[in-house]
Design a protein around this motif. Sequence first.
Motif, PDB file in Angstrom:
ATOM      1  N   LYS A 195       0.834  -1.211   0.000  1.00  0.00           N
ATOM      2  CA  LYS A 195       0.000   0.000   0.000  1.00  0.00           C
ATOM      3  C   LYS A 195       0.866   1.258   0.000  1.00  0.00           C
ATOM      4  CE  LYS A 195      -2.976  -1.139   3.363  1.00  0.00           C
ATOM      5  NZ  LYS A 195      -4.131  -0.892   4.260  1.00  0.00           N
ATOM      6  N   SER A 196       2.040   1.151   0.677  1.00  0.00           N
ATOM      7  CA  SER A 196       2.954   2.306   0.648  1.00  0.00           C
ATOM      8  C   SER A 196       3.473   2.539  -0.774  1.00  0.00           C
ATOM      9  CB  SER A 196       4.139   2.051   1.588  1.00  0.00           C
ATOM     10  OG  SER A 196       3.679   1.941   2.908  1.00  0.00           O
ATOM     11  N   LEU A 235       1.811   1.750  -3.469  1.00  0.00           N
ATOM     12  CA  LEU A 235       0.672   2.315  -4.227  1.00  0.00           C
ATOM     13  C   LEU A 235       0.559   3.814  -3.983  1.00  0.00           C
ATOM     14  CD1 LEU A 235      -2.337  -0.175  -3.903  1.00  0.00           C
ATOM     15  CD2 LEU A 235      -1.028   0.377  -5.948  1.00  0.00           C
ATOM     16  N   LEU A 236       0.741   4.237  -2.742  1.00  0.00           N
ATOM     17  CA  LEU A 236       0.640   5.659  -2.387  1.00  0.00           C
ATOM     18  C   LEU A 236       1.611   6.510  -3.196  1.00  0.00           C
ATOM     19  CD1 LEU A 236       0.304   5.922   1.497  1.00  0.00           C
ATOM     20  CD2 LEU A 236      -1.316   6.718  -0.201  1.00  0.00           C
ATOM     21  N   VAL A 237       2.757   5.909  -3.523  1.00  0.00           N
ATOM     22  CA  VAL A 237       3.803   6.672  -4.219  1.00  0.00           C
ATOM     23  C   VAL A 237       3.750   6.469  -5.736  1.00  0.00           C
ATOM     24  CG1 VAL A 237       6.302   7.019  -4.430  1.00  0.00           C
ATOM     25  CG2 VAL A 237       5.280   6.585  -2.190  1.00  0.00           C
ATOM     26  N   TYR A 238       3.512   5.217  -6.166  1.00  0.00           N
ATOM     27  CA  TYR A 238       3.676   4.906  -7.598  1.00  0.00           C
ATOM     28  C   TYR A 238       2.370   4.704  -8.365  1.00  0.00           C
ATOM     29  CZ  TYR A 238       8.619   4.342  -6.519  1.00  0.00           C
ATOM     30  OH  TYR A 238       9.912   4.554  -6.137  1.00  0.00           O
ATOM     31  N   SER A 239       1.271   4.457  -7.708  1.00  0.00           N
ATOM     32  CA  SER A 239      -0.070   4.379  -8.301  1.00  0.00           C
ATOM     33  C   SER A 239      -0.367   3.175  -9.186  1.00  0.00           C
ATOM     34  CB  SER A 239      -0.394   5.669  -9.075  1.00  0.00           C
ATOM     35  OG  SER A 239      -1.659   5.571  -9.684  1.00  0.00           O
ATOM     36  N   PHE A 263       4.375   1.306 -12.752  1.00  0.00           N
ATOM     37  CA  PHE A 263       5.258   2.139 -11.930  1.00  0.00           C
ATOM     38  C   PHE A 263       5.579   1.479 -10.583  1.00  0.00           C
ATOM     39  CE2 PHE A 263       3.448   5.941 -14.383  1.00  0.00           C
ATOM     40  CZ  PHE A 263       4.432   5.822 -15.360  1.00  0.00           C
TER      41      PHE A 263
END
Lengths: 398, 117
Positions: free
Chosen positions: B48-49, B51-55, B59
């Motif tokens: 999830k961390s 996802l928060l940065v790379y979406s 990426f």
Amino acid sequence: MSASKNRATNSLLRSEKKSLYRFLALYVAMVIFGITLLSAFYYESQKKLALSNYRVMMAQYAYIQTKRLKVLHHFFPDRREYPRDPRFTSAIYDIEFHKIFSLNRVESIRFDEEIYLTNGYVHFIKGLDTYYLGTRYLVIEVQDDAKWEVAIWKDIALYGTIAFVLFLLFGLYLAKLFLKPMRDSIMLLDRFIKDTTHELNTPLSAILANIEMMDTDVMVEKNRKKLERINIAAKTVSTLYKDLTFLTLEQEKKNEDEHLDVKEIVLDRVEYFDILARSKQVTFSLALDDATLYMDRRKFTRIIDNLISNAIKYNKRKGAIKITLEPNRLIIEDSGIGIDEEKIPLMFDRYLRFNSSEGGFGIGLSIVKKIVDEYGISIDVTSQKEVGTKMEIRWEND
Amino acid sequence: MGKRLRGVLVTIVFLNGVSLWGESENIFERNCVPCHQELPTSLGEMFKSYLLVYSSEKFVKAGIKHYLRHPFKSLSVMSDLFIDTYGIKKPTHLTPKELDEAIDIYWEKFKVFDKLK
């Protein structure tokens, strides 16, 4: 029998009307184009205004939904239910525009716009800085009530119509200015004819009176023929004089309407023009019933004179003229040169002559048209080149 | 002769057991899970961390791959406190192909797609 009066005479010449119509058509097209363009700009600006109102509301929704996504992100995957709201629906997309989840009814998204209308829905796109659940784009969707659109169309219809009417009035004023030079030149010609006519009266009266007074019985044949030719010439000038007088002076006189014996007048005018017809060896054939017409004698005489003199003037040598009178119509047919069918509508225009070999100003038929229009009498022309022309006037019974 | 045969059979059974054990655990579970089990932050939370940065998938995968090969504090998606406490991992010894496979498994296991309702 009488003919109802129709004062709406066509004061404009056909050529003037054509120019006027062309100008007006061009002008109206330009005005419509202008109004349409302005309406389009107005529509777009009002649409932007409506969308900016939506933007304020939807930005709040987006803010709320972002907070909910943050919570969901924190509790995912234990909680998997996407946050819902009765006021709007939403969808989330990742940085590569892949749909993560959507409750929206319209799936096609324009990511390059912040807010837009699509199929009756408004989309507001918010770019997230922190990608909760990988969400880069949050798309909020609400249904458009289209009230703003109804208001815009009402405004466009109202103000568009007012502007159109005002521009049209202005256009008519412009058209008048546009036609003025043409009208001035016609008036100049009219004034010239009026002045000339005045000077013709005395000598013409003297010639005709003296011809009448001459005793032809004692004349030698040679002189009698010469006198006959003088008589024909004088009568031709006299007819022209009467037309010009009518055109410039008499048409403003008050009508003295009476029940006319049409047959008697036709016979009288045929006799008058007989000498002219004989000079071209043109023969008359008459089929006259009794008929009456309620109108001014001078004016009816001008109609008959012009139709008969044209029938003689544009006839062939040894031609024929057939005059038929019925209770409500008069037909004058000649075996003359005829005119082209496409030129028939123009033959009533003043100063227009189709055959320059014959003399005249081209005013005879314009006088006829003016009078028949005034009295609501219809006139029909059928003509065939090299065969002849048929003029039919028709009036209504009471 | 009988002893030798018994010895061969034992060897075959042992090898089969080893190969079966190998098939039950994939490259992700073998190479990633054991170390992360010792950490207080689960692999799911770390995902999830990311996802928060790379979406997006592309990426996120690229971000993980790059970090695993070049693990620096500045590249980590974890907090400074976490890094200071547990330190930075060593660069991966997996081949690029193995790394891709492991990351693919990681993505499929924790991705958000098709999981929301």
